[in-house]
Every structure is written in C-alpha cells, then in structure tokens.
Design a protein around this motif. Sequence first.
Motif, short mmCIF file in Angstrom:
data_model
loop_
_atom_site.label_atom_id
_atom_site.label_comp_id
_atom_site.label_asym_id
_atom_site.label_seq_id
_atom_site.Cartn_x
_atom_site.Cartn_y
_atom_site.Cartn_z
N LEU A 277 -38.38 -2.43 46.02
CA LEU A 277 -38.16 -3.88 45.87
C LEU A 277 -39.43 -4.70 46.13
CD1 LEU A 277 -34.71 -4.45 47.59
CD2 LEU A 277 -35.20 -4.42 45.14
N VAL A 278 -40.24 -4.24 47.08
CA VAL A 278 -41.37 -5.07 47.52
C VAL A 278 -42.33 -5.31 46.35
CG1 VAL A 278 -43.36 -5.20 49.07
CG2 VAL A 278 -41.15 -4.40 49.93
N GLY A 279 -42.69 -6.59 46.16
CA GLY A 279 -43.60 -6.95 45.08
C GLY A 279 -42.88 -7.29 43.79
N GLN A 280 -41.56 -6.98 43.75
CA GLN A 280 -40.77 -7.22 42.53
C GLN A 280 -39.99 -8.52 42.65
OE1 GLN A 280 -40.92 -4.84 39.96
NE2 GLN A 280 -42.51 -4.07 41.33
N ARG A 281 -39.54 -9.01 41.50
CA ARG A 281 -38.55 -10.08 41.52
C ARG A 281 -37.20 -9.45 41.83
NH1 ARG A 281 -40.32 -14.76 40.28
NH2 ARG A 281 -42.31 -14.92 39.19
N LEU A 282 -36.39 -10.14 42.61
CA LEU A 282 -35.05 -9.63 42.92
C LEU A 282 -34.17 -9.90 41.71
CD1 LEU A 282 -33.64 -8.24 45.24
CD2 LEU A 282 -33.00 -10.47 46.13
N SER A 283 -33.65 -8.85 41.10
CA SER A 283 -32.83 -9.00 39.90
C SER A 283 -31.78 -7.90 39.90
CB SER A 283 -33.70 -8.86 38.65
OG SER A 283 -34.22 -7.54 38.60
N ALA A 284 -30.84 -8.01 38.98
CA ALA A 284 -29.82 -6.96 38.85
C ALA A 284 -30.52 -5.62 38.59
CB ALA A 284 -28.87 -7.31 37.72
N LYS A 285 -31.60 -5.69 37.81
CA LYS A 285 -32.31 -4.47 37.44
C LYS A 285 -33.01 -3.84 38.66
CE LYS A 285 -34.15 -3.94 32.96
NZ LYS A 285 -35.11 -4.46 31.96
N SER A 286 -33.74 -4.66 39.43
CA SER A 286 -34.45 -4.08 40.58
C SER A 286 -33.46 -3.63 41.65
CB SER A 286 -35.49 -5.07 41.15
OG SER A 286 -34.87 -6.25 41.60
N ALA A 287 -32.32 -4.35 41.76
CA ALA A 287 -31.29 -3.93 42.71
C ALA A 287 -30.75 -2.55 42.33
CB ALA A 287 -30.15 -4.96 42.75
N ALA A 288 -30.51 -2.33 41.05
CA ALA A 288 -29.99 -1.04 40.59
C ALA A 288 -31.00 0.07 40.83
CB ALA A 288 -29.63 -1.13 39.10
N ARG A 289 -32.28 -0.24 40.60
CA ARG A 289 -33.31 0.78 40.84
C ARG A 289 -33.40 1.15 42.32
NH1 ARG A 289 -36.97 -1.83 37.63
NH2 ARG A 289 -38.25 -2.39 39.43
N ALA A 290 -33.35 0.13 43.18
CA ALA A 290 -33.41 0.39 44.62
C ALA A 290 -32.20 1.20 45.07
CB ALA A 290 -33.50 -0.92 45.40
N ALA A 291 -31.03 0.86 44.52
CA ALA A 291 -29.80 1.58 44.89
C ALA A 291 -29.88 3.04 44.48
CB ALA A 291 -28.58 0.91 44.26
N ALA A 292 -30.44 3.29 43.31
CA ALA A 292 -30.58 4.69 42.84
C ALA A 292 -31.53 5.45 43.76
CB ALA A 292 -31.10 4.70 41.40
N THR A 293 -32.58 4.78 44.20
CA THR A 293 -33.52 5.42 45.13
C THR A 293 -32.87 5.68 46.48
OG1 THR A 293 -35.31 4.25 44.01
CG2 THR A 293 -35.82 5.22 46.16
N ALA A 294 -31.99 4.75 46.92
CA ALA A 294 -31.37 4.87 48.25
C ALA A 294 -30.55 6.15 48.39
CB ALA A 294 -30.49 3.65 48.53
N VAL A 295 -29.97 6.64 47.30
CA VAL A 295 -29.11 7.83 47.41
C VAL A 295 -29.87 9.13 47.14
CG1 VAL A 295 -27.04 6.52 46.84
CG2 VAL A 295 -28.27 7.71 45.01
N GLU A 296 -31.15 9.00 46.81
CA GLU A 296 -31.93 10.23 46.58
C GLU A 296 -32.01 11.04 47.87
OE1 GLU A 296 -35.79 9.15 45.08
OE2 GLU A 296 -34.96 8.51 43.14
N GLY A 297 -31.87 12.33 47.73
CA GLY A 297 -31.96 13.20 48.90
C GLY A 297 -30.66 13.35 49.67
N ALA A 298 -29.59 12.73 49.17
CA ALA A 298 -28.30 12.88 49.84
C ALA A 298 -27.87 14.34 49.79
CB ALA A 298 -27.25 12.00 49.17
N GLN A 299 -27.27 14.83 50.89
CA GLN A 299 -26.80 16.21 50.94
C GLN A 299 -25.32 16.24 51.28
OE1 GLN A 299 -29.90 17.59 53.82
NE2 GLN A 299 -30.32 19.11 52.23
N PRO A 300 -24.48 16.00 50.26
CA PRO A 300 -23.05 15.95 50.56
C PRO A 300 -22.50 17.30 51.03
CG PRO A 300 -23.49 15.55 48.21
CD PRO A 300 -24.81 15.75 48.87
N LEU A 301 -21.42 17.22 51.80
CA LEU A 301 -20.72 18.41 52.24
C LEU A 301 -19.67 18.76 51.17
CD1 LEU A 301 -20.32 17.06 55.87
CD2 LEU A 301 -21.85 18.93 55.18
N ALA A 302 -18.85 19.76 51.45
CA ALA A 302 -17.93 20.26 50.42
C ALA A 302 -16.98 19.18 49.90
CB ALA A 302 -17.13 21.44 50.98
N GLN A 303 -16.56 18.23 50.79
CA GLN A 303 -15.50 17.29 50.38
C GLN A 303 -15.97 15.85 50.24
OE1 GLN A 303 -12.49 17.81 53.38
NE2 GLN A 303 -11.90 19.85 52.67
N ASN A 304 -17.25 15.57 50.38
CA ASN A 304 -17.62 14.14 50.38
C ASN A 304 -18.70 13.75 49.37
OD1 ASN A 304 -19.95 15.05 51.55
ND2 ASN A 304 -19.70 14.01 53.51
#
Lengths: 323, 208
Positions: A277-304
């Motif tokens: 987000l830093v340096g960007q305009r806050l928009s629906a597009k940058s929000a979606a990109r940040a959200a996609a980055t936020a879940v990177e590296g998630a390690q779900p368990l069998a049921q979640n």
Amino acid sequence: MLPNFNYVRPSSLADAVRQLSTPNARVHAGGTDLLGCLRDGVFAADTLVSLSAIEELRGIRPSLDGGLAIGAMTTLSEVAADPRVADRYPVLSRAVAAAASPQLRNQGTIGGNICQRPRCWYYRADFHCARKGGEKCYAAEGENQFHCIFGGEVCFYVHPSDVAPALVALEALVRISGPAGARSVSAETFFVPPSKDYTRETVLGPGEIVTEVVLPAQPRGTRGSYRKVRARGAWDFALAGAAVVATLTDGRVTRARIVLSGVAPIPWRVPAAERVLVGQRLSAKSAARAAATAVEGAQPLAQNAYKVEMLRGAVEEALAALL
Amino acid sequence: MGHDHDDGKGGCPHGVSRRGFFTAVGAGAIGAATLGRAQAPAAAPAASAGEPTKVTLHVNGRAHTILAEPRWTLLFVLREQLGLTGTKVGCERGECGACTVLLDGVPRYACMTLAFEAVGREITTLEGLMVGEQLGPVQQAFLAEDAYQCGYCTPGQIMAAEGLLRTNAEPSLAQIRTGMSGNLCRCGAYAHIFKAVKRGSELKKAGR
C-alpha cells in the motif's frame, strides 16, 4: 459452584502487586474469562486479587504526547462509548464494539481483554495439551476448524481478542507494574508467539499486571477500520478479521498497518501487505492487492482452509472502508 | 411474569407485597435486611476460601447483610440466599443472558459476577422492576407483545431491555438488536422481543 479460593480487593496498585506475590494468586479484572477458566478447571487459584476497587486503574485521560491513556480496568463499553476514541481511533472503537456481547462489554476490561487465555476447546477441556505442560497439541490432528493458519508451532490456537489487533495497528504501548517496578512494552511485543514460548500468551512475569494502554497521537490524515467475520451476527469470536490503519498524505498512503485477528496465536501483523500500500493511492484495486498479499504464506490445517479466502475478503473490506 | 398478573393494573390483593415477601425470605435465611441506599463502592473484606464472610449487598433498594463465601456468584446469592428467583440459571458461562441483572443500572451476567464484586453497587433484579404489585413498563411491554414462548429467558431479556432503555430511551431497531444481542431465546421469539423493547420505550416515555 466454583472451586474455593481466597479473595482480596485492595484499593491501591501497590497493595495489589504485593498481594499477587502470594502463592498461586490470580488477577481478577472483569472476571469474564477468569471465572470460566476456574469453573472449567483450566487452572486453579489459591487467591483472587480483585482490581475493581483501584480507582487509578479506571478511566480514559489525555496522555502527555497528545494521545490517550486508557486505564486497564476501563470496561470495553466505556471505551466504545468514548467520543475521543471514536473520533481519533476508529479502529479501536469498532474492534471494541465487535467484541463479545453487551453484558460482557459492560464487565470485561481492556486490560483483561488482552490477557485472555486461549479459547481452544482442547485447552479449555480436560486435555493435557502442550500449553498446559503436556506432550502435544490435540488440535493439530484433531478438530481444528477454528484454529490458526499463521504462526502455529507446537500450539495452534487463535488469539481470541478483537481489541489486541487494533492496539497493535495503532502502535499502542502497554504499561505494566510488578514486584520490580513499572515498565512499558509495545502492544506488538506484548504477545508471545508459540515459536518463542508455547506455554504463555504475554510477556507478563510473575506478579505483573497491565495497568494502562496508551494510544499514541496519530498523524494527520490517519484512518482506521476493523472488519470481523464470525459465524453469527453477534457474540462470537472472529473466524477471520483485520484491523487496519493508514495515513494518507496528498492522496497517497505514507504509512499502513494491517493486523489480522482470528487466524494466528497472536495479533498477526502482515508487513508485506502493508508495503504493497505504501506509496500507492488507496483504491479498490490496491486494497485487493494488499489483501492477496496478506494471505500469502498461510498454512491451513486439515479443516480450516476456508479461512484463507475469508481472511482475504476481510482485509479487502477493512481497507475498502478507509476509502 | 404474565400468569402472575391479569391486567397490568390493580393493587395488592393479598395484603403483603411481593417485595416484602422476598425480603422476609432473604432475612429469614441469613440475617438482617435493612432499608438503605447503596453507598459509594467500598473495599470488600478479605475473605478466606470456604469461610462465610459478612458482606452487604444492595438489591432493589434494600441492603441485605449476609454471610457469603468468596466463590459464590451473584446469581447463586440472589436465588439461593435472598430468594430472588426471578433471575434465572441458564448456561452459567456468560453465553445465554438468562441471569442478566443491572449493576449500577448497567446489564451484567450474574453468573459471571462474584457476589463480592457487587458489594458497594446498586443491584437491580427483575423483582426490582415491579411497582408495588404492578408490572413495570418493560414487563408490561413483554406481556403486551407476547414476547416469549416458554418464558425461561424472559426475565433476562427484560433486564437487558431495561438496561438498554436506561442509556438509550428511544433506540432504533438496529440499536435494539445490538442491545439485546447478549440474550438468547431458544424458542426464537426475537421478532416479538424487539417489538416489546420498542413498546417498553414508549411506555417508559409515557410514564407508565
């Protein structure tokens, strides 16, 4: 009927700290978590030291640097109703209002809220799990639909607080008093991940208590929001959520803090998503990109595994609310 | 409440008020019940595990001095020591709201509140909403709107509504839904409950 304990209700902080040095003494703040733990036998207490008669721990006042200092015994309802908090710290205001039920917000305190014990059903029930000194985490291979997708190691619970992620997002300070005197730590370092020590949730040492939470003044142009997803519309813990704070200067993000709830054993900050987000305009597009980055590296368990998409949506919505 | 009362009006047909009856029960069980208003919060006594310790609780405008153990919840003391059975036992873990009472006018779960923590505070239970033998406005509203089926959660619902209306005299439907969200109704009478809160607000405003 609760198991037996002694009860003291000192009227000064110094006396409370002294009383807490007696064998197996426990702090009673609002009591909403403590009484449940005692009733379920999660742990026992020889003595409860109630903080409810200590006036200096209650109330919200301006801090020296232009921020707000919230006494540890201030109830969540009092925080939610404070116009200064609503005006200057909307992320906290919304997080507090999203916690538990009206009755519990009237009783639960901000200090107690960040010292909650894990809500993992194995921890709360009669399982001698790793966090209780046993051999293993029963959730790792058991019923784990509500457990973590980040930061699990030996123990896989999720931090139950809505308030804690907001405090980390605001770069709040936690003031602590104990037998060796007073100290302060950042909210971000107050919580202990299982990778460091899976037997404790906070840095509090023996006899130490939280006395105050200090919210620093936020730069001009700072906005905040909290999005919580839960299985029912009220009175439930977060399945996934996000506390977000962003400072905008001339339409561009100069500072962003994104802290996740309901998905990790501590309030889980995602610096990589903040950097998007830093340096960007806050928009629906940058929000979606940040959200996609936020879940990177998630390690779900069998049921979640469902939490990954849910979290991505929660972060995106929390950021969209800043537009 | 409904079966105790015909028409929301009328006096005291049996010559002894409900409140007087409950107080007598409480007094008989433990000792003195004296008239008195709540004082400023005072430090509760240090109390040893399992040892009955003298404490004074202010319930519905009366001071009750009783012997209580530290581990006793406010719910247990109200029902089993003071005979105030309007407050119901539900989940006993702060999840259902059946035991809702007011502490200094604010709704709380009595099951998650130690009796000692209520020392020095004004406790209001369902019985305290009665005006003599007459139902109070929120109680009348629940009766009029048929806001229950089995009725077990109703005392807690009424106390949550009473607490909400004391801080917000004219809540919107959204505020009512939020304000009542700490109380479960297994029969699912929520739609009528929300209407009853609205009507309770009107009755209170009309001074009924």
